[in-house]
Scaffold this motif. Sequence first.
Motif, PDB file in Angstrom:
ATOM      1  N   PHE A  56       0.845  -1.197   0.000  1.00 54.07           N
ATOM      2  CA  PHE A  56       0.000   0.000   0.000  1.00 54.07           C
ATOM      3  C   PHE A  56       0.878   1.244   0.000  1.00 54.07           C
ATOM      4  O   PHE A  56       1.856   1.335   0.745  1.00 54.07           O
ATOM      5  N   VAL A  57       0.545   2.204  -0.844  1.00 52.94           N
ATOM      6  CA  VAL A  57       1.270   3.472  -0.882  1.00 52.94           C
ATOM      7  C   VAL A  57       0.276   4.626  -0.813  1.00 52.94           C
ATOM      8  O   VAL A  57      -0.870   4.495  -1.232  1.00 52.94           O
ATOM      9  N   ILE A  58       0.739   5.763  -0.288  1.00 50.05           N
ATOM     10  CA  ILE A  58      -0.104   6.956  -0.248  1.00 50.05           C
ATOM     11  C   ILE A  58       0.229   7.839  -1.438  1.00 50.05           C
ATOM     12  O   ILE A  58       1.312   7.753  -2.017  1.00 50.05           O
ATOM     13  N   ALA A  59      -0.714   8.689  -1.796  1.00 46.57           N
ATOM     14  CA  ALA A  59      -0.492   9.642  -2.879  1.00 46.57           C
ATOM     15  C   ALA A  59       0.257  10.857  -2.346  1.00 46.57           C
ATOM     16  O   ALA A  59       0.029  11.300  -1.218  1.00 46.57           O
ATOM     17  N   GLN A  60       1.173  11.377  -3.157  1.00 51.83           N
ATOM     18  CA  GLN A  60       1.868  12.621  -2.791  1.00 51.83           C
ATOM     19  C   GLN A  60       0.849  13.757  -2.700  1.00 51.83           C
ATOM     20  O   GLN A  60      -0.022  13.890  -3.555  1.00 51.83           O
ATOM     21  N   ALA A  61       0.935  14.549  -1.649  1.00 50.11           N
ATOM     22  CA  ALA A  61       0.023  15.683  -1.511  1.00 50.11           C
ATOM     23  C   ALA A  61       0.219  16.654  -2.671  1.00 50.11           C
ATOM     24  O   ALA A  61       1.351  17.041  -2.980  1.00 50.11           O
ATOM     25  N   ALA A  62      -0.874  17.014  -3.311  1.00 51.61           N
ATOM     26  CA  ALA A  62      -0.812  17.918  -4.465  1.00 51.61           C
ATOM     27  C   ALA A  62      -0.729  19.366  -3.994  1.00 51.61           C
ATOM     28  O   ALA A  62      -1.345  19.753  -2.999  1.00 51.61           O
ATOM     29  N   ILE A  63       0.047  20.164  -4.721  1.00 53.31           N
ATOM     30  CA  ILE A  63       0.159  21.596  -4.430  1.00 53.31           C
ATOM     31  C   ILE A  63      -1.024  22.304  -5.071  1.00 53.31           C
ATOM     32  O   ILE A  63      -1.233  22.219  -6.277  1.00 53.31           O
ATOM     33  N   GLY A  64      -1.816  22.992  -4.246  1.00 50.28           N
ATOM     34  CA  GLY A  64      -2.967  23.732  -4.750  1.00 50.28           C
ATOM     35  C   GLY A  64      -2.762  25.231  -4.615  1.00 50.28           C
ATOM     36  O   GLY A  64      -2.001  25.693  -3.763  1.00 50.28           O
ATOM     37  N   ILE A  65      -3.416  25.986  -5.478  1.00 53.24           N
ATOM     38  CA  ILE A  65      -3.368  27.447  -5.438  1.00 53.24           C
ATOM     39  C   ILE A  65      -4.785  27.957  -5.201  1.00 53.24           C
ATOM     40  O   ILE A  65      -5.695  27.666  -5.981  1.00 53.24           O
ATOM     41  N   THR A  66      -4.966  28.714  -4.137  1.00 56.02           N
ATOM     42  CA  THR A  66      -6.279  29.273  -3.810  1.00 56.02           C
ATOM     43  C   THR A  66      -6.217  30.791  -3.852  1.00 56.02           C
ATOM     44  O   THR A  66      -5.292  31.398  -3.299  1.00 56.02           O
ATOM     45  N   THR A  67      -7.203  31.389  -4.508  1.00 55.89           N
ATOM     46  CA  THR A  67      -7.353  32.849  -4.543  1.00 55.89           C
ATOM     47  C   THR A  67      -8.717  33.202  -3.976  1.00 55.89           C
ATOM     48  O   THR A  67      -9.495  32.321  -3.581  1.00 55.89           O
ATOM     49  N   ALA A  68      -9.041  34.480  -3.988  1.00 53.25           N
ATOM     50  CA  ALA A  68     -10.361  34.901  -3.516  1.00 53.25           C
ATOM     51  C   ALA A  68     -11.468  34.353  -4.398  1.00 53.25           C
ATOM     52  O   ALA A  68     -12.629  34.294  -3.979  1.00 53.25           O
ATOM     53  N   HIS A  69     -11.117  33.915  -5.606  1.00 52.78           N
ATOM     54  CA  HIS A  69     -12.128  33.491  -6.569  1.00 52.78           C
ATOM     55  C   HIS A  69     -12.474  32.003  -6.479  1.00 52.78           C
ATOM     56  O   HIS A  69     -13.459  31.572  -7.086  1.00 52.78           O
ATOM     57  N   ASN A  70     -11.691  31.209  -5.774  1.00 49.27           N
ATOM     58  CA  ASN A  70     -12.039  29.783  -5.654  1.00 49.27           C
ATOM     59  C   ASN A  70     -12.065  29.316  -4.198  1.00 49.27           C
ATOM     60  O   ASN A  70     -11.840  28.158  -3.893  1.00 49.27           O
TER      61      ASN A  70
END
Length: 347
Positions: free
Chosen positions: A322-336
């Motif tokens: 079993f392996v875990i997924a690498q945490a994805a880098i997300g970008i959040t602005t005032a619009h999302n």
Amino acid sequence: MSHKFPLKEIAFQAGVSLATVDRVVNGRGGVRLATTKRIEASIVELQRQSESALQTGTRFTIDVVMETPKRFSQSVRNAFEAEVPALRPASFRCRFHTSEVFGKSDTLSILKRIRSRGSHGVVLKASGEHDVAVEVNRLVAAGIPVVTYVTDIPQSKRIAYVGVDNEAAGRTAAFLIGNFINQRAGRVLLSMSSDQFVGERERDAGFRAGFKQSGLKNQIVSISEGFGKDQQTGAQVAALVEAQPDICAVYSIGGGNRAIVNALGKQRMPCICFIGHDLDDDNVDLLRSGSISMVIQHDLRQDARSACQLILKYHRLLPGDFVIAQAAIGITTAHNLPERSNDLFPR
């Protein structure tokens, strides 16, 4: 032959001697084919038993130890409390040990107490100092798996790191700021909470490397050891702005962003790009008000789930591959942003 079971357990399951199992699993030969197949079948059966153990509703108590500003530790607590019910029929109880600033002796004392009283696993965000790594090794030697969180302690025997690729996060910030400021004059502020954290040093290094690669000539000025606390961080930025009132962009690795925004309000030129980390309450409010440009973040619930799954794997309640997924880098602005702050951690 790959397996995660003690040889004694395999020998008991197969009804053969320990020496026979040792010869088979290490491929040394000298064992009849029928006996070899019986041992192989026993390993498969032990794996099935481990996987089905989840159906018994096994109870786990884990310890989450974090040196971090309260706004972030609260987000992490919310994430664990929202996620652990989804891991049923396994049952998790989390014990939280958090502080905005732990002295090294405090961290060591907490880890020693956990080792003394027992735990099914530790999720740890702490400095990467040698003494902390040694105590992590002692926990693992005592049968208590340690998962490092957000910032790694790679020289230790922790079983895994959970979080984003911090160097890649820093390079992402450099790319975004570079596109904002283009050829504009001014200095770029890089703010760390403390260089004691490996993850923050990795973000710093990634940012500087990405900035240099972009060909930008703006000077990078930095502050550190404010530990993400508003009063200390704000005082550092205020002193910097008084001497150098030309900050055109900010990459805030370690928090204290409300204080940074307030201090920058006293300089003559506007800051055209401000990138923070993590969707804590302060950053959500600052995004909504337009005080900061964007936040680099990752799914804290995924991190909580991954940490618990790694602990289950250590205790042989998930398959060995079993392996875990690498945490994805997300970008959040005032619009999302979510419409309501409660949507960040729905129950």
